[in-house]
Design an enzyme around this catalytic site. Structure first.
Site, PDB file in Angstrom:
ATOM      1  N   GLY A 234      -9.096   4.789  31.113  1.00 49.68           N
ATOM      2  CA  GLY A 234      -8.569   3.746  31.963  1.00 49.68           C
ATOM      3  C   GLY A 234      -8.650   4.202  33.397  1.00 49.68           C
ATOM      4  O   GLY A 234      -8.426   5.363  33.708  1.00 49.68           O
ATOM      5  N   PRO A 272     -12.378  -0.706  31.411  1.00 50.46           N
ATOM      6  CA  PRO A 272     -11.072  -0.818  32.070  1.00 50.46           C
ATOM      7  C   PRO A 272     -10.225  -1.920  31.453  1.00 50.46           C
ATOM      8  O   PRO A 272     -10.742  -2.966  31.065  1.00 50.46           O
ATOM      9  CB  PRO A 272     -11.456  -1.198  33.504  1.00 50.46           C
ATOM     10  CG  PRO A 272     -12.729  -1.963  33.355  1.00 50.46           C
ATOM     11  CD  PRO A 272     -13.437  -1.416  32.146  1.00 50.46           C
ATOM     12  N   GLY A 273      -8.935  -1.674  31.345  1.00 53.55           N
ATOM     13  CA  GLY A 273      -8.004  -2.731  30.956  1.00 53.55           C
ATOM     14  C   GLY A 273      -7.177  -3.047  32.187  1.00 53.55           C
ATOM     15  O   GLY A 273      -7.345  -4.061  32.867  1.00 53.55           O
ATOM     16  N   ARG A 274      -6.305  -2.080  32.475  1.00 54.11           N
ATOM     17  CA  ARG A 274      -5.375  -2.203  33.599  1.00 54.11           C
ATOM     18  C   ARG A 274      -6.055  -2.570  34.922  1.00 54.11           C
ATOM     19  O   ARG A 274      -5.566  -3.425  35.650  1.00 54.11           O
ATOM     20  CB  ARG A 274      -4.699  -0.823  33.710  1.00 54.11           C
ATOM     21  CG  ARG A 274      -3.912  -0.505  34.876  1.00 54.11           C
ATOM     22  CD  ARG A 274      -3.535   1.001  34.840  1.00 54.11           C
ATOM     23  NE  ARG A 274      -3.494   1.566  33.513  1.00 54.11           N
ATOM     24  CZ  ARG A 274      -2.403   1.671  32.776  1.00 54.11           C
ATOM     25  NH1 ARG A 274      -1.254   1.258  33.244  1.00 54.11           N
ATOM     26  NH2 ARG A 274      -2.458   2.204  31.574  1.00 54.11           N
ATOM     27  N   ARG A 310       7.145  -0.777  30.304  1.00 51.27           N
ATOM     28  CA  ARG A 310       6.592   0.421  30.952  1.00 51.27           C
ATOM     29  C   ARG A 310       7.636   1.305  31.648  1.00 51.27           C
ATOM     30  O   ARG A 310       7.596   2.518  31.486  1.00 51.27           O
ATOM     31  CB  ARG A 310       5.453   0.051  31.899  1.00 51.27           C
ATOM     32  CG  ARG A 310       4.284  -0.654  31.180  1.00 51.27           C
ATOM     33  CD  ARG A 310       3.055  -0.835  32.053  1.00 51.27           C
ATOM     34  NE  ARG A 310       2.399   0.415  32.314  1.00 51.27           N
ATOM     35  CZ  ARG A 310       2.441   1.095  33.446  1.00 51.27           C
ATOM     36  NH1 ARG A 310       3.105   0.612  34.473  1.00 51.27           N
ATOM     37  NH2 ARG A 310       1.839   2.242  33.567  1.00 51.27           N
ATOM     38  N   TYR A 314       7.464   4.768  29.771  1.00 50.31           N
ATOM     39  CA  TYR A 314       6.668   5.793  30.472  1.00 50.31           C
ATOM     40  C   TYR A 314       7.302   6.225  31.798  1.00 50.31           C
ATOM     41  O   TYR A 314       6.639   6.898  32.595  1.00 50.31           O
ATOM     42  CB  TYR A 314       5.270   5.250  30.802  1.00 50.31           C
ATOM     43  CG  TYR A 314       4.507   4.600  29.686  1.00 50.31           C
ATOM     44  CD1 TYR A 314       4.138   5.320  28.545  1.00 50.31           C
ATOM     45  CD2 TYR A 314       4.094   3.273  29.784  1.00 50.31           C
ATOM     46  CE1 TYR A 314       3.400   4.722  27.544  1.00 50.31           C
ATOM     47  CE2 TYR A 314       3.352   2.664  28.783  1.00 50.31           C
ATOM     48  CZ  TYR A 314       3.010   3.394  27.665  1.00 50.31           C
ATOM     49  OH  TYR A 314       2.273   2.796  26.675  1.00 50.31           O
ATOM     50  N   CYS A 341      20.783  -4.186  25.733  1.00 48.22           N
ATOM     51  CA  CYS A 341      21.934  -3.303  25.625  1.00 48.22           C
ATOM     52  C   CYS A 341      21.528  -1.870  25.343  1.00 48.22           C
ATOM     53  O   CYS A 341      21.728  -1.351  24.246  1.00 48.22           O
ATOM     54  CB  CYS A 341      22.891  -3.856  24.566  1.00 48.22           C
ATOM     55  SG  CYS A 341      23.665  -5.349  25.202  1.00 48.22           S
ATOM     56  N   GLU A 342      20.910  -1.264  26.319  1.00 47.78           N
ATOM     57  CA  GLU A 342      20.580   0.157  26.297  1.00 47.78           C
ATOM     58  C   GLU A 342      20.630   0.661  27.731  1.00 47.78           C
ATOM     59  O   GLU A 342      20.193  -0.044  28.651  1.00 47.78           O
ATOM     60  CB  GLU A 342      19.161   0.395  25.744  1.00 47.78           C
ATOM     61  CG  GLU A 342      19.066   0.138  24.269  1.00 47.78           C
ATOM     62  CD  GLU A 342      17.934   0.898  23.585  1.00 47.78           C
ATOM     63  OE1 GLU A 342      17.440   1.886  24.159  1.00 47.78           O
ATOM     64  OE2 GLU A 342      17.567   0.467  22.492  1.00 47.78           O
ATOM     65  N   TYR A 370      -0.256  -4.484  29.818  1.00 47.40           N
ATOM     66  CA  TYR A 370       0.799  -3.919  28.975  1.00 47.40           C
ATOM     67  C   TYR A 370       2.166  -4.517  29.335  1.00 47.40           C
ATOM     68  O   TYR A 370       3.185  -3.870  29.194  1.00 47.40           O
ATOM     69  CB  TYR A 370       0.795  -2.376  29.062  1.00 47.40           C
ATOM     70  CG  TYR A 370      -0.604  -1.824  28.893  1.00 47.40           C
ATOM     71  CD1 TYR A 370      -1.225  -1.873  27.643  1.00 47.40           C
ATOM     72  CD2 TYR A 370      -1.341  -1.341  29.971  1.00 47.40           C
ATOM     73  CE1 TYR A 370      -2.531  -1.440  27.479  1.00 47.40           C
ATOM     74  CE2 TYR A 370      -2.648  -0.912  29.820  1.00 47.40           C
ATOM     75  CZ  TYR A 370      -3.238  -0.958  28.577  1.00 47.40           C
ATOM     76  OH  TYR A 370      -4.528  -0.542  28.415  1.00 47.40           O
TER      77      TYR A 370
HETATM   78  C1  LIG Z   1      -6.463   1.478  26.338  1.00 47.76           C
HETATM   79  C2  LIG Z   1      -7.894   1.801  26.348  1.00 47.76           C
HETATM   80  C3  LIG Z   1      -8.634   1.589  27.512  1.00 47.76           C
HETATM   81  C4  LIG Z   1      -8.086   1.045  28.810  1.00 47.76           C
HETATM   82  O1  LIG Z   1      -7.059   1.739  29.414  1.00 47.76           O
HETATM   83  P1  LIG Z   1      -6.493   1.175  30.791  1.00 47.76           P
HETATM   84  O2  LIG Z   1      -5.624   2.246  31.341  1.00 47.76           O
HETATM   85  O3  LIG Z   1      -5.757  -0.083  30.509  1.00 47.76           O
HETATM   86  O4  LIG Z   1      -7.658   0.875  31.657  1.00 47.76           O
HETATM   87  C5  LIG Z   1      -9.988   1.827  27.432  1.00 47.76           C
HETATM   88  N1  LIG Z   1     -10.575   2.280  26.296  1.00 47.76           N
HETATM   89  C6  LIG Z   1      -9.887   2.518  25.170  1.00 47.76           C
HETATM   90  C7  LIG Z   1     -10.595   3.000  23.963  1.00 47.76           C
HETATM   91  C8  LIG Z   1      -8.518   2.293  25.154  1.00 47.76           C
HETATM   92  O5  LIG Z   1      -7.839   2.523  24.041  1.00 47.76           O
END
Ligand SMILES: *Cc1c(COP(=O)(O)O)cnc(C)c1O
Length: 418
Positions: A234, A272-274, A310, A314, A341-342, A370
């Site tokens: 990521g 990329p996700g995030r 998050r 984290y 309630c935590e 996320y």
């Molecule tokens: C979660 C994941 C990502 C993306 O992570 P980000 O921090 O959201 O960019 C890419 N590849 C794999 C295999 C993942 O499990």
């Protein structure tokens, strides 16, 4: 962290005022800016594709709302999926199976069969998975995930590429995996590694790519030529105001120059996700309570770790602002507590904000990745709405749950009803 427009002291997203969104759709609500997703996608695609042929596999576990997947489908994105549910979401959103790559971990036979049936290529994570897939079919596109023994990420819980993690084929066994795959009748198409989520520096990626290149060269010497390298990991985003964004041009240059000069690899995949989705979305949440303890002032809000886990999971920092007092100066220090309630349900700690009162609207930044996908019904709270904003228009993209719906899968045995 994005900059938002301010009109009449109010935060404006996608051309719409925060209070208008909350009036129409309630609180809390996830608000996603369509143009931001498109801009992020184009940024990352252009940074890499101007250097060599590139596929962006959006890691859809970050956000699987169907409308959001549609936007990325229109942009030409491909997908990294980790479950059959994610694959189904992408197929429904118009992605063809060849634009999806399945990268599961600890994959069951049932899931393998389902992925094969949908014609989605598989990134294999273990020898066990390879042998079990071979019993189903060998006429299927595969690649391997290697554990590169290089890790990076925003928190220990999301660093995947260290030697001791559960992910990937151990580096010293990877050539053996390809040999075995060929013996079984597969034609492996690529190699994948993932170092972790939210890395903010280029160096770990370079180290990982060096490892991948060595493996590609060793495979070539064995007569196995690969088409693609899937450079997972990521890409981090600046969640804090003082942080800066990853230098994508530098990352692209460092990675592609090495691959082009040392291998015959034709295409790279970035997943990329995030990076694509995080800063497109804010959570708008109402201040419902104000409390002064002897040493802390709390503003109580109606979004907690059921809405964004998050911070609790984290210790992540998410920037916050008072959306209806957006340009007023900071006056006091507040922590923002949620309704769960935590003790750990605090979304933001010790932030300098304008004077906060009941009824104010807080914007929690960078909640697109996320956020909804890790939300829960904990404390029996229904999931909130998601809306999409673009050029002054608001569209509902997910209805909220009702309390009634929380009971739909439960059954009370008749003997307990006597
Ligand atoms: C979660 C994941 C990502 C993306 O992570 P980000 O921090 O959201 O960019 C890419 N590849 C794999 C295999 C993942 O499990």
């Amino acid at each position: 962290m994005r900059k938002f427009e301010c009109v009449d002291h109010e935060l404006v997203i996608g051309g719409v005022k925060a209070t208008e969104i909350v009036q129409k759709y309630g609180s809390p609500v996830y608000v996603t800016d369509e143009n931001a997703i498109r801009a992020n996608y184009r940024n990352i695609y252009q940074a890499f594709s101007k250097k060599m042929p590139t596929r962006i596999n959006y890691a859809c576990k970050a956000n699987t709302n169907l409308a959001i997947l549609r936007i990325l489908e229109q942009e030409g994105s491909c997908i990294d999926a980790v479950s059959i549910g994610e694959i189904e979401a992408c197929l429904r959103s118009g992605f063809s199976p060849d634009r999806i790559l399945y990268t599961g971990v600890n994959v069951s036979d049932a899931e393998l069969r389902a992925v094969v049936a949908r014609g989605v290529p598989i990134n294999i994570d273990s020898f066990s998975e390879l042998e079990r897939l071979a019993k189903i079919t060998t006429d299927h596109q595969i690649s391997f995930r290697v554990n590169p023994e290089v890790g990076s990420g925003h928190h220990d819980k999301v660093i995947t590429g260290k030697r001791s993690t559960k992910f990937g084929i151990p580096k010293h066994q990877i050539l053996e995996a390809y040999k075995r795959a060929v013996e079984l009748g597969f034609k492996p198409a690529g190699l994948h590694a993932h170092i972790g989520s939210g890395g903010q520096t280029v160096e770990p990626f370079i180290e990982m790519v060096e490892t991948l290149i060595t493996i590609v060269q060793e495979l070539a010497a064995m007569g196995i030529e690969l088409n693609f390298l899937d450079i997972g990991g990521g890409i981090g985003i600046p969640y804090r105001p003082e942080e800066s964004a990853m230098d994508l041009d530098k990352m692209a240059a460092e990675i592609t120059s090495r691959i082009k000069s040392k291998t015959k690899i034709k295409e790279i995949i970035i997943e990329p996700g995030r990076y694509i989705i995080a800063d497109s979305t804010i959570i708008l949440t109402k201040v419902v309570d104000i409390k002064e303890t002897p040493d802390k002032k709390y503003a109580g809000i109606d979004a907690g770790f059921n809405t964004l886990i998050r911070p609790a999971m984290y210790d992540s920092y998410h920037h916050v602002a008072v959306a209806n007092k957006f340009d007023l100066p900071a006056e006091e220090v507040y922590s923002l507590g949620g309704p769960i309630c935590e003790t750990g349900d605090v979304m933001a700690k010790d932030r300098e904000l304008p004077k906060v009162e009941e009824g104010d609207i807080i914007a929690i930044y960078d909640a697109g990745a996320y956020g909804f996908t890790m939300s829960s019904n904990y404390n029996m709270r229904p999931l909130p709405r998601e809306v999409l904003v673009k050029d002054g228009e608001i569209t509902l993209i997910r209805e909220s749950e009702t309390v009634e719906e929380l009971f739909r899968h439960q059954r009370i045995p008749s003997r307990l009803m006597l």
